[in-house]
Design a protein around this motif. Structure first.
Motif, PDB file in Angstrom:
ATOM      1  N   GLN B  24       0.858  -1.186   0.000  1.00  0.00           N
ATOM      2  CA  GLN B  24       0.000   0.000   0.000  1.00  0.00           C
ATOM      3  C   GLN B  24       0.892   1.232   0.000  1.00  0.00           C
ATOM      4  OE1 GLN B  24      -2.109   0.613   3.746  1.00  0.00           O
ATOM      5  NE2 GLN B  24      -3.772   1.680   2.711  1.00  0.00           N
ATOM      6  N   GLY B  29      -2.261   5.944   0.581  1.00  0.00           N
ATOM      7  CA  GLY B  29      -3.119   4.847   1.007  1.00  0.00           C
ATOM      8  C   GLY B  29      -3.579   3.954  -0.131  1.00  0.00           C
ATOM      9  N   GLU B  30      -3.212   4.295  -1.357  1.00  0.00           N
ATOM     10  CA  GLU B  30      -3.641   3.473  -2.496  1.00  0.00           C
ATOM     11  C   GLU B  30      -3.046   2.065  -2.381  1.00  0.00           C
ATOM     12  OE1 GLU B  30      -3.895   3.838  -7.386  1.00  0.00           O
ATOM     13  OE2 GLU B  30      -2.942   5.407  -6.215  1.00  0.00           O
ATOM     14  N   VAL B  31      -3.882   1.062  -2.614  1.00  0.00           N
ATOM     15  CA  VAL B  31      -3.368  -0.309  -2.625  1.00  0.00           C
ATOM     16  C   VAL B  31      -2.701  -0.544  -3.971  1.00  0.00           C
ATOM     17  CG1 VAL B  31      -3.959  -2.754  -2.525  1.00  0.00           C
ATOM     18  CG2 VAL B  31      -5.065  -1.140  -0.976  1.00  0.00           C
TER      19      VAL B  31
END
Lengths: 132, 132
Positions: B24, B29-31
């Protein structure tokens, strides 16, 4: 062929018929949990708009929140480049995804000084979650 | 027993000796991706501070970015409540995790109207990534 079937056809389920599914808080971006879905649970997820997993221990469909009330409302769902993982952005009802009463299941953090530390509070006693 | 060994001992690897590992973006916070680690790759990850996976197709350790330059610097790493998934917050060098040249591997999004849509741009031609 409807669009749900078209989407599911892109998924590469493993030898057990399962795909890893990540649930992420749609607002904060926090990763809440990783569980597994078979084709039926992914179809139900898309039809209902709520996360439905497949419980490997119980070998049955698992509609998240069915006993705890902590359902996960799907905002977006995507698969990765090679189709062997699912990512769902969800609204976590009750603010608790983990059966331990924490928001996220990923609370056991590596610490170079201590090995493992608990990085998140228990928001609700698990007994209270499941006895309600 | 050192702290890295103590941490790895908490992980429940599957029958193939692997655990699912989520990367991540530590800032947004983007996976970014989901891949797999065996005990050796998890140990190297903790020792080097960079993500090392186990490639199931090549059956060998895979130091992310070794050919593309798109290394992943580990900021935090944790396991989930039952120890069968790893979550790493990373700084993604080059801003590209996916071999297709996109930031995240999770760009194939479900669309009720179209089935599957591509929700992210190709930031760099894959040929340019791997020919450098």
């Amino acid at each position: 062929m409807n669009h749900i079937t078209h989407f599911i056809d892109q998924v590469k389920f493993n030898a057990d018929g399962l795909v890893a599914a990540i649930a992420q808080d749609a607002e904060s971006g926090e990763v809440l949990m990783l569980a597994w879905q078979n084709a039926d649970s992914l179809r139900l997820t898309l039809e209902k708009g709520e996360m439905v997993y497949f419980s490997r221990s119980r070998q049955q469909l698992w509609h998240k929140g069915e006993s705890s009330g902590h359902r996960q409302i799907v905002k977006n769902i995507a698969i990765d480049c090679d189709g062997d993982a699912v990512l769902a952005q969800v609204t976590q009802i009750g603010g608790i995804a983990c059966h331990t009463g924490r928001k996220s299941c990923f609370y056991r953090q590596f610490s170079p000084a201590q090995g493992v530390i608990d990085n998140a509070p228990v928001l609700k006693d698990p007994k209270a979650i499941y006895d309600e």
